[in-house]
Structure formats: structure tokens, C-alpha cells
Design a protein around this motif. Structure first.
Motif, PDB file in Angstrom:
ATOM      1  N   LEU A 153       0.713  -0.883   0.712  1.00 52.51           N
ATOM      2  CA  LEU A 153      -0.431  -0.051  -0.206  1.00 52.51           C
ATOM      3  C   LEU A 153       1.326   1.544   0.260  1.00 52.51           C
ATOM      4  N   PRO A 154       2.334   1.474   0.743  1.00 45.18           N
ATOM      5  CA  PRO A 154       2.896   2.494   0.680  1.00 45.18           C
ATOM      6  C   PRO A 154       3.414   2.807  -0.781  1.00 45.18           C
ATOM      7  N   ARG A 155       3.536   2.026  -1.402  1.00 46.62           N
ATOM      8  CA  ARG A 155       4.343   2.261  -2.786  1.00 46.62           C
ATOM      9  C   ARG A 155       3.479   2.151  -4.094  1.00 46.62           C
ATOM     10  N   ALA A 156       1.975   1.335  -3.851  1.00 47.11           N
ATOM     11  CA  ALA A 156       0.673   1.774  -4.565  1.00 47.11           C
ATOM     12  C   ALA A 156       0.556   3.833  -4.778  1.00 47.11           C
ATOM     13  N   PHE A 157       0.139   3.292  -6.319  1.00 51.68           N
ATOM     14  CA  PHE A 157      -0.734   5.022  -6.828  1.00 51.68           C
ATOM     15  C   PHE A 157      -1.816   4.826  -6.326  1.00 51.68           C
ATOM     16  N   SER A 158      -2.359   6.144  -6.319  1.00 53.92           N
ATOM     17  CA  SER A 158      -4.185   6.209  -5.321  1.00 53.92           C
ATOM     18  C   SER A 158      -4.884   7.167  -7.074  1.00 53.92           C
ATOM     19  N   ARG A 159      -5.826   6.711  -6.899  1.00 49.55           N
ATOM     20  CA  ARG A 159      -6.563   7.603  -7.394  1.00 49.55           C
ATOM     21  C   ARG A 159      -7.671   8.691  -6.891  1.00 49.55           C
ATOM     22  N   SER A 160      -8.235   9.111  -7.848  1.00 45.45           N
ATOM     23  CA  SER A 160      -9.662   9.751  -6.973  1.00 45.45           C
ATOM     24  C   SER A 160     -10.608  10.051  -8.315  1.00 45.45           C
ATOM     25  N   SER A 161     -11.761  10.343  -7.342  1.00 47.73           N
ATOM     26  CA  SER A 161     -12.676  11.079  -8.030  1.00 47.73           C
ATOM     27  C   SER A 161     -14.105  11.686  -7.824  1.00 47.73           C
ATOM     28  N   LEU A 162     -14.852  11.831  -8.460  1.00 53.92           N
ATOM     29  CA  LEU A 162     -15.728  13.053  -7.340  1.00 53.92           C
ATOM     30  C   LEU A 162     -16.815  13.099  -8.649  1.00 53.92           C
ATOM     31  N   THR A 163     -17.902  12.892  -7.878  1.00 52.38           N
ATOM     32  CA  THR A 163     -18.967  12.423  -7.380  1.00 52.38           C
ATOM     33  C   THR A 163     -20.161  13.158  -7.243  1.00 52.38           C
ATOM     34  N   GLN A 164     -20.987  13.634  -7.862  1.00 53.00           N
ATOM     35  CA  GLN A 164     -21.585  14.848  -7.867  1.00 53.00           C
ATOM     36  C   GLN A 164     -22.964  15.002  -7.213  1.00 53.00           C
ATOM     37  N   GLY A 165     -23.950  15.513  -6.605  1.00 54.43           N
ATOM     38  CA  GLY A 165     -25.272  15.156  -6.522  1.00 54.43           C
ATOM     39  C   GLY A 165     -26.042  15.807  -6.669  1.00 54.43           C
ATOM     40  N   TYR A 166     -27.362  16.416  -6.193  1.00 51.96           N
ATOM     41  CA  TYR A 166     -27.929  17.420  -5.422  1.00 51.96           C
ATOM     42  C   TYR A 166     -29.598  16.737  -5.072  1.00 51.96           C
ATOM     43  N   TYR A 167     -29.785  18.139  -4.587  1.00 53.03           N
ATOM     44  CA  TYR A 167     -31.452  17.465  -3.090  1.00 53.03           C
ATOM     45  C   TYR A 167     -32.511  18.793  -3.666  1.00 53.03           C
ATOM     46  N   ASP A 168     -33.422  18.429  -3.676  1.00 50.33           N
ATOM     47  CA  ASP A 168     -34.446  19.022  -4.562  1.00 50.33           C
ATOM     48  C   ASP A 168     -35.213  18.782  -3.839  1.00 50.33           C
ATOM     49  N   ALA A 169     -35.357  20.160  -2.876  1.00 49.41           N
ATOM     50  CA  ALA A 169     -36.190  20.271  -1.680  1.00 49.41           C
ATOM     51  C   ALA A 169     -37.941  20.239  -2.189  1.00 49.41           C
ATOM     52  N   LYS A 170     -38.175  20.655  -3.438  1.00 50.20           N
ATOM     53  CA  LYS A 170     -38.860  21.012  -4.304  1.00 50.20           C
ATOM     54  C   LYS A 170     -40.094  19.281  -4.762  1.00 50.20           C
ATOM     55  N   ASN A 171     -38.766  18.464  -5.285  1.00 52.10           N
ATOM     56  CA  ASN A 171     -39.984  17.743  -5.365  1.00 52.10           C
ATOM     57  C   ASN A 171     -39.386  16.147  -4.476  1.00 52.10           C
ATOM     58  N   GLN A 172     -38.455  16.807  -3.897  1.00 54.63           N
ATOM     59  CA  GLN A 172     -38.206  15.158  -2.560  1.00 54.63           C
ATOM     60  C   GLN A 172     -37.447  14.189  -3.466  1.00 54.63           C
ATOM     61  N   TRP A 173     -36.139  14.640  -3.804  1.00 51.60           N
ATOM     62  CA  TRP A 173     -35.150  13.595  -4.738  1.00 51.60           C
ATOM     63  C   TRP A 173     -34.367  13.844  -4.312  1.00 51.60           C
ATOM     64  N   LEU A 174     -33.116  13.144  -3.974  1.00 49.75           N
ATOM     65  CA  LEU A 174     -31.877  13.149  -4.564  1.00 49.75           C
ATOM     66  C   LEU A 174     -31.049  12.648  -5.455  1.00 49.75           C
ATOM     67  N   VAL A 175     -30.715  13.432  -6.344  1.00 50.86           N
ATOM     68  CA  VAL A 175     -29.677  13.245  -8.149  1.00 50.86           C
ATOM     69  C   VAL A 175     -28.563  12.780  -7.644  1.00 50.86           C
ATOM     70  N   ILE A 176     -28.014  12.020  -7.733  1.00 53.01           N
ATOM     71  CA  ILE A 176     -26.114  11.416  -7.859  1.00 53.01           C
ATOM     72  C   ILE A 176     -26.088  10.950  -8.609  1.00 53.01           C
ATOM     73  N   ASN A 177     -24.519  11.695  -9.118  1.00 54.61           N
ATOM     74  CA  ASN A 177     -24.445  11.494 -11.101  1.00 54.61           C
ATOM     75  C   ASN A 177     -23.624  10.246 -10.709  1.00 54.61           C
ATOM     76  N   THR A 178     -24.409   8.716 -11.271  1.00 44.61           N
ATOM     77  CA  THR A 178     -23.585   8.040 -11.023  1.00 44.61           C
ATOM     78  C   THR A 178     -24.279   6.837 -11.676  1.00 44.61           C
ATOM     79  N   SER A 179     -24.303   5.806 -12.139  1.00 37.18           N
ATOM     80  CA  SER A 179     -25.085   5.129 -13.320  1.00 37.18           C
ATOM     81  C   SER A 179     -24.814   3.652 -12.293  1.00 37.18           C
TER      82      SER A 179
END
Length: 298
Positions: A115-141
Motif C-alpha cells: 500500500l505505501p508504494r501504490a499509486f492512488s486515484r481520485s474520483s468526484l461524484t456530484q449530486g443534489y437534493y431537490d427540496a421541491k420534488n423531494q428527490w436526491l439525484v446522484i451522478n452515477t450509474s
């Protein structure tokens, strides 16, 4: 920030819309880099841009957030190459083949040492809470990635009564109808891609890409197979693929939509991001409403 996929959840009780509450809650579980001995770590990050240091961004009745995940890369081929000499040496020392449990312990020990010698990779996943429709929408399949993000939100917010946004039984029935170009959600047309699978143990599959779905060679499969995914197009706003578990994949917002804010330029980054976010969320929410209303009408 234009979503490429969406996992959607409906909330049985509203969440707070106080931006300060969200900012404090998410900041408590903010992302920090992996330590030398960690394999994976997740935490909240800035949803708009690294220069805009907000963990939650409010826009109309929408609250945007993002989760950053960092993981070490340990390819199986590297582990196996390092493990084989150790395995051979131990078996020679003991004078017998190692048991399955011993091999697993050796592998875990090896992973920790690498592990100390391994490369690392990062990912960012966005989402939003829609208070009007009471939905959580997450940008992933990915259902598992979405569930991980829900779990982190639940830790931060204390409560998150989220359920899948569609009734699977109604969705499966409608997918069969949509492939026949019947009862499509308002504003939608049938696309050119579909996948079907037989419900028996063998589970024979068939996939059509860039194909006329009304053709007999497609329609004949409805006699013994169920639709598992189908592509739809909504006017001049977007196209998508909806699967039998309610995931929206291959979201593609049309150029006429994504280009509406080009005149704003990028000099005022927050203003441009806000404008694009609002366009994207409005188009996506209209899509979610059309689909959910069509299923509710059945």
C-alpha cells in the motif's frame, strides 16, 4: 457539471434546506487524503470548483454536494507476481501446500506491505437534493456507489429516509410498452437502443444499437424476453438510457441546451456554473417528472 448518469431516490420526509446546516454537517465529514496504510477513503468535497470552497451550494430549491473518493491501485497481476515467491517459500518451509485461509492471510499481509508504494486515484461524484420534488439525484450509474454516498450523507445529516424513485414492477411493465412505442412519458420519443433478457434460468440476452426499434426483428423478442434497458429522447433537451432498476445512463444534453449560456463566458466562474447547473437540473427534473407521472398514471 453536466451529469452523465443518474441514480435517483425519493424522500419520505423533507430534509433541512438551511445552507448553514448542510455546510456544517458536510464539513464534519470532509475529504482528507489517504494515509499510507489505507486502501480507500471517501469524504465531502467542493461540488462546483476547487476555487469555490463550499461543501454545499444552494441554487433555488436545490442543494448541490459532492463526494470525493480516493483509492489505492493494486493490480491483481502485481499482487500475484509478488505473492508467488512468498507462497513457494512458505510451502517449502512447511513441507505442504498452504490452506485457502493461509493463502488469504498471506495475500492480505502482502497488500498491506504494498500500500505505501501504490499509486492512488481520485474520483468526484456530484449530486443534489431537490427540496421541491423531494428527490436526491446522484451522478452515477452504479448502485453500490450511490449507496455509499447515501450512507455518508446519512452520517452527516443524521437521517436520510431515501427509497428508489420508481416502483420496479410498474417500470418493468412500462418498459415493455415503451419498446412498442406505447404510453411513452410526455415529451419523449423512442430512441435507437434496447436490451432484452429472457426471464428463465439461461437468461438469453439480445442487444440492439442504432437500430430501428419498431422493426419486426426487435419486436419479436417481446414474446419471450423482458426489456432491461431502452433509450429515450426528449425533444431538444436530452437523450438517455433507462434500465429496469431505474438508473438513468448515457445522459446526453443536446447542444441547443448546453450552449444557451455560452454568451456569459467564463470570466465570472460562479455565475456561469450557476447558470449551467440550473439548466441541467431543470432539464433533468422535467425528465424525472415525466417518467414518474407516466408510471403513476398506470
Amino acid at each position: 457539471m453536466w451529469f452523465k448518469n443518474a441514480r435517483v431516490y425519493r424522500l419520505s420526509a423533507p430534509l433541512s434546506t438551511d445552507l448553514a446546516v448542510w455546510e456544517t454537517a458536510l464539513a464534519e465529514f470532509k475529504f482528507s487524503p489517504l494515509t499510507a496504510q489505507e486502501l480507500v477513503r471517501s469524504g465531502f468535497s467542493f461540488p462546483l470548483h476547487q476555487s469555490i470552497k463550499q461543501y454545499c451550494h444552494a441554487l433555488d430549491a436545490l442543494l448541490f454536494f459532492a463526494v470525493k473518493r480516493q483509492e489505492k491501485i493494486l493490480p491483481a497481476a502485481v499482487i500475484n507476481e509478488e505473492m508467488q515467491p512468498r507462497l513457494d517459500a512458505l510451502e517449502q518451509e512447511k513441507g505442504r501446500p498452504l490452506s485457502r485461509k493461509e493463502k488469504q492471510a498471506l495475500k492480505e499481509e502482502l497488500q498491506l506491505s504494498l500500500l505505501p508504494r501504490a499509486f492512488s486515484r481520485s474520483s468526484l461524484t456530484q449530486g443534489y437534493y431537490d427540496a421541491k420534488n423531494q428527490w436526491l439525484v446522484i451522478n452515477t450509474s452504479s448502485a453500490s456507489k450511490a449507496e455509499d454516498i447515501l450512507a455518508l450523507l446519512r452520517k452527516a445529516l443524521g437521517s436520510l429516509p431515501a427509497l428508489p424513485w420508481l416502483d420496479n414492477h410498474k417500470l418493468n411493465t412500462n418498459l415493455q410498452l415503451w419498446l412498442q412505442n406505447k404510453a411513452l412519458p410526455q415529451g419523449f420519443e423512442l430512441g435507437n437502443d434496447a436490451e432484452l433478457k429472457a426471464p428463465d434460468e439461461e437468461g438469453a440476452k439480445v442487444k440492439f444499437s442504432n437500430h430501428l426499434l419498431s422493426a419486426d426483428d426487435v419486436q419479436s423478442h417481446l414474446q419471450d424476453k423482458l426489456v432491461t434497458s431502452i433509450s429515450l429522447q426528449r425533444n431538444d433537451s436530452l437523450s438517455l438510457q433507462i434500465t429496469d432498476d431505474g438508473a438513468l445512463k448515457r445522459l446526453k444534453f443536446h447542444d441547443l441546451l448546453t450552449g444557451q449560456n455560452d454568451e456569459l463566458g467564463w470570466e465570472d466562474l460562479p455565475a456561469r456554473l450557476d447558470a449551467d447547473l440550473l439548466l441541467m437540473a431543470q432539464a433533468l427534473n422535467q425528465t424525472l417528472l415525466s417518467i414518474s407521472q407516466q408510471l403513476a398514471a398506470e
